[in-house]
Design a protein around this motif. Structure first.
Motif, short mmCIF file in Angstrom:
data_model
loop_
_atom_site.label_atom_id
_atom_site.label_comp_id
_atom_site.label_asym_id
_atom_site.label_seq_id
_atom_site.Cartn_x
_atom_site.Cartn_y
_atom_site.Cartn_z
N ASP A 84 0.83 -1.21 0.00
CA ASP A 84 0.00 0.00 0.00
C ASP A 84 0.87 1.26 0.00
O ASP A 84 0.51 2.27 -0.61
CB ASP A 84 -0.91 0.02 1.23
N HIS A 85 2.00 1.20 0.72
CA HIS A 85 2.90 2.35 0.81
C HIS A 85 4.22 2.11 0.08
O HIS A 85 5.11 2.95 0.11
CB HIS A 85 3.18 2.71 2.27
N ASN A 86 4.37 0.91 -0.51
CA ASN A 86 5.58 0.57 -1.28
C ASN A 86 6.85 0.76 -0.47
O ASN A 86 7.76 1.50 -0.86
CB ASN A 86 5.64 1.42 -2.56
N CYS A 87 6.90 0.11 0.69
CA CYS A 87 8.09 0.21 1.54
C CYS A 87 8.18 -1.01 2.44
O CYS A 87 7.20 -1.72 2.69
CB CYS A 87 8.05 1.49 2.39
N CYS A 88 9.41 -1.27 2.93
CA CYS A 88 9.64 -2.35 3.88
C CYS A 88 9.37 -1.83 5.30
O CYS A 88 9.74 -0.69 5.62
CB CYS A 88 11.08 -2.87 3.78
N VAL A 89 8.76 -2.66 6.14
CA VAL A 89 8.42 -2.24 7.50
C VAL A 89 8.78 -3.34 8.49
O VAL A 89 8.90 -4.51 8.13
CB VAL A 89 6.92 -1.89 7.63
N SER A 118 9.32 -7.88 -12.88
CA SER A 118 8.20 -6.99 -13.19
C SER A 118 8.68 -5.55 -13.29
O SER A 118 8.25 -4.80 -14.17
CB SER A 118 7.13 -7.12 -12.10
N PHE A 119 9.58 -5.18 -12.38
CA PHE A 119 10.13 -3.82 -12.40
C PHE A 119 10.95 -3.59 -13.67
O PHE A 119 10.86 -2.53 -14.29
CB PHE A 119 11.01 -3.60 -11.17
N PHE A 120 11.72 -4.60 -14.08
CA PHE A 120 12.53 -4.49 -15.29
C PHE A 120 11.64 -4.29 -16.53
O PHE A 120 12.00 -3.55 -17.46
CB PHE A 120 13.39 -5.74 -15.48
N ILE A 121 10.47 -4.97 -16.54
CA ILE A 121 9.55 -4.83 -17.67
C ILE A 121 9.07 -3.38 -17.78
O ILE A 121 9.03 -2.79 -18.85
CB ILE A 121 8.35 -5.79 -17.52
N PHE A 218 14.21 -5.73 -1.52
CA PHE A 218 12.92 -5.03 -1.57
C PHE A 218 13.06 -3.57 -1.17
O PHE A 218 12.34 -2.71 -1.69
CB PHE A 218 11.92 -5.74 -0.65
N GLY A 219 13.97 -3.27 -0.28
CA GLY A 219 14.19 -1.89 0.10
C GLY A 219 14.66 -1.06 -1.09
O GLY A 219 14.16 0.02 -1.35
N LYS A 220 15.65 -1.61 -1.81
CA LYS A 220 16.17 -0.91 -2.98
C LYS A 220 15.14 -0.88 -4.10
O LYS A 220 14.99 0.10 -4.81
CB LYS A 220 17.47 -1.57 -3.46
N LEU A 221 14.42 -2.00 -4.24
CA LEU A 221 13.40 -2.09 -5.28
C LEU A 221 12.32 -1.03 -5.06
O LEU A 221 11.87 -0.39 -6.00
CB LEU A 221 12.77 -3.48 -5.28
N CYS A 222 11.92 -0.83 -3.80
CA CYS A 222 10.90 0.19 -3.50
C CYS A 222 11.39 1.57 -3.89
O CYS A 222 10.66 2.38 -4.46
CB CYS A 222 10.54 0.15 -2.01
N ALA A 223 12.66 1.85 -3.56
CA ALA A 223 13.22 3.16 -3.87
C ALA A 223 13.28 3.38 -5.38
O ALA A 223 12.92 4.44 -5.89
CB ALA A 223 14.62 3.30 -3.26
N LEU A 224 13.72 2.36 -6.12
CA LEU A 224 13.81 2.48 -7.57
C LEU A 224 12.44 2.56 -8.22
O LEU A 224 12.24 3.25 -9.22
CB LEU A 224 14.60 1.29 -8.15
N GLU A 225 11.45 1.83 -7.65
CA GLU A 225 10.10 1.89 -8.21
C GLU A 225 9.49 3.27 -8.03
O GLU A 225 8.71 3.73 -8.87
CB GLU A 225 9.21 0.84 -7.55
N THR A 226 9.84 3.95 -6.94
CA THR A 226 9.36 5.32 -6.74
C THR A 226 9.91 6.22 -7.85
O THR A 226 9.19 7.04 -8.43
CB THR A 226 9.81 5.85 -5.37
#
Length: 265
Positions: A84-89, A118-121, A218-226
């Motif tokens: 929902d917030h695209n982050c690790c908690v 999915s992010f690469f796509i 996932f932490g880095k993935l969230c940052a890059l997805e933002t």
């Protein structure tokens, strides 16, 4: 303070100095030969990711310094991914700030490679859009230059008879074309920058997958997805508003104030 990885941390805390040969990514500790053997005897530690010191020393500083504990709860490590917030908690965050979130998953239950793929796509889709827009803008500049050269040829044919009167129109044309060209070049710079970022982001994320654990990936993935979402929104906006700038130059003699007609669309 820089991390010391050439000494066994467990032995150092016990008052001994022993050279480390391994590094446990989950324990975040350098281990000597003896401690490494003891480490492998515990069933709960069997799934820990252990590398040689040489392998770990080649890690990017960004991976080695990637924060594992929650900034709000220093004793808690990241265990969940809040979509929902695209982050690790951490667990405490889950009970507090994210207690109403619906789309939450345990990091260990997720397949990082699927999310990365999915992010690469999406990243590749943005790259293709950027390249397409980049080529369109470059082609547009080329057409503008051709149109400008043609316009200047026609313009010079009447300058000898009305040079001072037409000077203001010439300045207007050059300024308008310079402004439009400048706008196109700014868009080209952004497109080229985004194209260049694509392999860099891929390489960085693949490095995280190779050497990092789930929370790091996932932490880095969230940052890059933002960043990716920001680029995607801007590209969509550019794509929806894209139109080819056209230049038309009309000569209507003999009325001097109607000689020049400048149209930019």
């Amino acid at each position: 303070m820089s991390e010391i990885i050439n000494q066994c941390e467990i032995c150092f805390l016990g008052g001994e100095l022993k050279t480390s040969i391994k590094y446990c990514l989950d324990c975040r500790q350098p281990l000597c030969e003896g401690c490494h053997q003891q480490h492998g005897k515990f069933r709960l530690l069997n799934d820990h990711k252990v590398l040689t010191i040489e392998e770990y020393s080649k890690f990017l500083p960004e991976i080695r310094s990637f924060k594992k504990t929650c900034s709000d709860h220093e004793d808690e490590t990241f265990e969940f991914l809040c979509c929902d917030h695209n982050c690790c908690v951490c667990f405490q965050c889950l009970k507090d700030k994210h207690k109403l979130c619906k789309d939450v998953h345990k990091l260990k239950s997720l397949n990082a490679e699927e999310n990365v793929e999915s992010f690469f796509i999406k990243l590749e889709s943005n790259r293709k859009k950027a390249e397409t827009l980049n080529n369109l803008y470059k082609s547009n500049i080329k057409d503008l230059r051709t149109a400008t050269q043609s316009a200047m040829t026609d313009f010079q044919s009447i300058v000898s008879n009305a040079q001072s009167f037409l000077h203001k129109f010439r300045s207007q044309i050059e300024k308008q074309l310079a402004d439009e060209t400048s706008k196109l070049k700014q868009k080209i710079q952004y497109c080229e920058a985004l194209v260049a970022k694509t392999p860099q982001r891929k390489e960085l994320l693949q490095t995280f997958i190779k050497y990092g654990d789930s929370y790091q990936v996932f932490g880095k993935l969230c940052a890059l997805e933002t960043e990716q979402k920001y680029d995607e929104k801007l590209l969509q906006d550019m794509e929806s508003k894209f139109h080819k700038v056209k230049f038309r130059f009309n000569i209507v003699p003999p009325i001097l104030d109607q000689i020049v007609r400048l149209t930019v669309s």
